[in-house]
Design a protein around this motif. Structure first.
Motif, PDB file in Angstrom:
ATOM      1  N   TRP A  93      -0.937   1.195   5.542  1.00  0.00           N
ATOM      2  CA  TRP A  93      -2.270   0.620   5.381  1.00  0.00           C
ATOM      3  C   TRP A  93      -2.302  -0.639   6.231  1.00  0.00           C
ATOM      4  O   TRP A  93      -1.588  -1.604   5.933  1.00  0.00           O
ATOM      5  CB  TRP A  93      -2.526   0.258   3.916  1.00  0.00           C
ATOM      6  N   LEU A 134      -3.010  -0.390  -3.233  1.00  0.00           N
ATOM      7  CA  LEU A 134      -2.818   0.662  -2.238  1.00  0.00           C
ATOM      8  C   LEU A 134      -1.481   1.383  -2.405  1.00  0.00           C
ATOM      9  O   LEU A 134      -1.422   2.619  -2.335  1.00  0.00           O
ATOM     10  CB  LEU A 134      -2.942   0.063  -0.835  1.00  0.00           C
ATOM     11  N   VAL A 161       1.947  -1.764   3.176  1.00  0.00           N
ATOM     12  CA  VAL A 161       0.702  -2.468   3.490  1.00  0.00           C
ATOM     13  C   VAL A 161       1.034  -3.619   4.433  1.00  0.00           C
ATOM     14  O   VAL A 161       1.955  -4.403   4.172  1.00  0.00           O
ATOM     15  CB  VAL A 161       0.027  -3.020   2.211  1.00  0.00           C
TER      16      VAL A 161
END
Length: 197
Positions: free
Chosen positions: A121, A145, A160
């Motif tokens: 991400w 996430l 992330v």
């Protein structure tokens, strides 16, 4: 690996797309294959309608042709990357709608889970790293996430990363951000994604 790279931004000339291109270049230089999916250009409708509402009473369910096409696309790749601007400390509505509709019951969770080995991400933040940490926005987004989406859907290797101060348009700063994006692609799937801070 074959990496589906989903990009969410309404403008092709945005920094988000420049980042996606450099990330893809890194993937290619590392020997990965990839597909860039531009959610806006594809005309994807992020609005969840009744036909795609999760039916918790069945193990598998049919979905709309648009969602079935995206499920077929996802099945052709063994890894994922999402590149997007951070708006209101979250994913843009277009990308959130993609996940709402496509990461659905019986495919991404429930009786079946995603088969992808890795997901990255990559969020572009207009604020500084210090501003992001001030109210733990970075930790909260990371948890959402990595755990709330990726782990719930069966992807244990979820990472992330943030590119900071994306509103600073000085050429040297942009080049640093693009170099980070390239390195994320080059090191995709490794234990630690290496970026130049």
């Amino acid at each position: 690996m074959n990496v589906l790279t989903v990009v969410s931004h309404p403008r092709k000339d945005s920094l988000t797309f420049k980042v996606a291109e450099r990330f893809a270049q890194g993937l290619a230089d590392a020997g990965h294959e990839y597909e860039l999916l531009d959610l806006h250009e594809s005309g994807f409708d992020p609005v969840l309608k009744g036909i795609d509402e999760p039916d918790w009473t069945v193990a598998e369910q049919p979905f709309s042709p648009e969602v079935e096409a995206e499920i077929k696309r996802l099945k052709k790749h063994d890894a994922l990357a999402f590149i997007y601007p951070i708006w209101w400390w979250h994913l843009p509505a277009m990308l959130k709608g993609y996940i709402d509709r496509v990461f659905n019951n019986g495919f991404a969770y429930g009786s079946s889970h995603l088969h992808h080995q890795h997901v990255l991400w990559l969020g572009l933040a207009g604020v500084s790293k210090e501003q992001m940490k001030k109210r733990d926005y970075d930790e909260k987004m990371t948890h959402l996430l990595n755990v709330g989406i990726a782990d719930y859907c069966g992807i244990s290797n979820s990472k992330v990363e943030f590119l900071y101060e994306t509103l600073d348009s000085k050429p040297e700063h942009y080049e640093r951000l693009l170099d980070q994006a390239y390195r994320f692609g080059l090191n995709y799937g490794k234990d630690e994604l290496i970026a130049t801070q």
